[in-house]
Design a protein around this motif. Structure first.
Motif, PDB file in Angstrom:
ATOM      1  N   THR A   9       0.816  -1.203   0.000  1.00 18.09           N
ATOM      2  CA  THR A   9       0.000   0.000   0.000  1.00 18.09           C
ATOM      3  C   THR A   9       0.854   1.259   0.000  1.00 18.09           C
ATOM      4  N   GLN A  10       0.560   2.161  -0.920  1.00 22.21           N
ATOM      5  CA  GLN A  10       1.163   3.492  -0.932  1.00 22.21           C
ATOM      6  C   GLN A  10       0.091   4.452  -0.430  1.00 22.21           C
ATOM      7  N   LEU A  11       0.271   4.982   0.766  1.00 23.80           N
ATOM      8  CA  LEU A  11      -0.734   5.856   1.364  1.00 23.80           C
ATOM      9  C   LEU A  11      -0.700   7.240   0.739  1.00 23.80           C
ATOM     10  N   ASP A  12      -1.858   7.713   0.311  1.00 19.41           N
ATOM     11  CA  ASP A  12      -2.007   9.075  -0.185  1.00 19.41           C
ATOM     12  C   ASP A  12      -2.634   9.974   0.875  1.00 19.41           C
ATOM     13  N   ASP A  13      -3.493   9.393   1.709  1.00 13.79           N
ATOM     14  CA  ASP A  13      -4.158  10.129   2.781  1.00 13.79           C
ATOM     15  C   ASP A  13      -4.150   9.236   4.026  1.00 13.79           C
ATOM     16  N   PRO A  14      -3.053   9.272   4.796  1.00 14.41           N
ATOM     17  CA  PRO A  14      -2.926   8.380   5.958  1.00 14.41           C
ATOM     18  C   PRO A  14      -4.054   8.529   6.980  1.00 14.41           C
ATOM     19  N   ASP A  15      -4.550   9.726   7.179  1.00 13.82           N
ATOM     20  CA  ASP A  15      -5.625   9.919   8.158  1.00 13.82           C
ATOM     21  C   ASP A  15      -6.901   9.202   7.717  1.00 13.82           C
ATOM     22  N   TYR A  17      -7.039   6.698   5.710  1.00 11.68           N
ATOM     23  CA  TYR A  17      -6.750   5.263   5.674  1.00 11.68           C
ATOM     24  C   TYR A  17      -6.957   4.607   7.036  1.00 11.68           C
ATOM     25  N   GLU A  18      -6.852   5.366   8.109  1.00 17.56           N
ATOM     26  CA  GLU A  18      -7.085   4.819   9.452  1.00 17.56           C
ATOM     27  C   GLU A  18      -8.508   4.269   9.579  1.00 17.56           C
ATOM     28  N   GLU A  19      -9.468   4.915   8.933  1.00 19.01           N
ATOM     29  CA  GLU A  19     -10.855   4.416   8.961  1.00 19.01           C
ATOM     30  C   GLU A  19     -10.938   3.064   8.270  1.00 19.01           C
ATOM     31  N   TYR A  20     -10.243   2.930   7.138  1.00 20.76           N
ATOM     32  CA  TYR A  20     -10.221   1.641   6.437  1.00 20.76           C
ATOM     33  C   TYR A  20      -9.661   0.554   7.350  1.00 20.76           C
ATOM     34  N   LYS A  21      -8.527   0.817   7.976  1.00 19.34           N
ATOM     35  CA  LYS A  21      -7.895  -0.174   8.845  1.00 19.34           C
ATOM     36  C   LYS A  21      -8.827  -0.600   9.975  1.00 19.34           C
ATOM     37  N   ARG A  83      -9.426   2.655  -1.413  1.00 20.74           N
ATOM     38  CA  ARG A  83      -9.180   3.117  -2.789  1.00 20.74           C
ATOM     39  C   ARG A  83      -9.179   4.631  -2.903  1.00 20.74           C
ATOM     40  N   ALA A  84      -9.886   5.304  -1.989  1.00 22.60           N
ATOM     41  CA  ALA A  84      -9.915   6.765  -2.005  1.00 22.60           C
ATOM     42  C   ALA A  84      -8.710   7.381  -1.287  1.00 22.60           C
ATOM     43  N   SER A  85      -7.993   6.565  -0.506  1.00 24.08           N
ATOM     44  CA  SER A  85      -6.910   7.126   0.305  1.00 24.08           C
ATOM     45  C   SER A  85      -5.546   6.480   0.047  1.00 24.08           C
ATOM     46  N   ALA A  86      -5.498   5.496  -0.874  1.00 19.13           N
ATOM     47  CA  ALA A  86      -4.236   4.799  -1.109  1.00 19.13           C
ATOM     48  C   ALA A  86      -4.254   4.099  -2.466  1.00 19.13           C
ATOM     49  N   ARG A  87      -3.065   3.749  -2.922  1.00 19.59           N
ATOM     50  CA  ARG A  87      -2.910   2.895  -4.100  1.00 19.59           C
ATOM     51  C   ARG A  87      -2.351   1.566  -3.614  1.00 19.59           C
ATOM     52  N   ARG A  88      -2.870   0.447  -4.166  1.00 14.58           N
ATOM     53  CA  ARG A  88      -2.516  -0.859  -3.607  1.00 14.58           C
ATOM     54  C   ARG A  88      -2.266  -1.900  -4.668  1.00 14.58           C
TER      55      ARG A  88
END
Length: 96
Positions: A9-15, A17-21, A83-88
């Motif tokens: 995962t390449q994080l574009d919006d780490p904050d 992405y926390e919701e996804y996790k 998908r809205a906050s990272a590329r995977r």
């Protein structure tokens, strides 16, 4: 036979992405998935094809369960956050 889910995962919006996790982990665990490694220190030893960034490794009971987990309607809603906050890159690998 176990199956392994490998995600880079390449994080574009780490904050965001926390919701996804927070939502993905309980979903994965309900399907029998077990996190083996998640975003830890990465030492790249050799690569002609790939430059991994943030790796996650999970074990599932089998390939069919891993696929069913990712294809489930519930996960399809959760993965929109990723998908809205990272590329995977996501790979399911059949184990031994």
């Amino acid at each position: 036979m176990p199956a392994y889910l490998i995600v880079d995962t390449q994080l574009d919006d780490p904050d965001a992405y926390e919701e996804y996790k927070a939502k993905a982990r309980p979903h994965i665990e309900r399907w029998g998935g077990e996190y083996l490694a998640r975003g830890g220190e990465l030492t790249l030893r050799e690569s002609d094809l790939w430059s991994p960034t943030r790796m996650v490794l999970m074990r599932f009971p089998d390939v069919e369960t891993a696929k069913a987990c990712l294809d489930s309607p519930e996960y399809q809603e959760i993965v929109k956050i990723s998908r809205a906050s990272a590329r995977r890159t996501v790979v399911i690998l059949d184990g031994l």
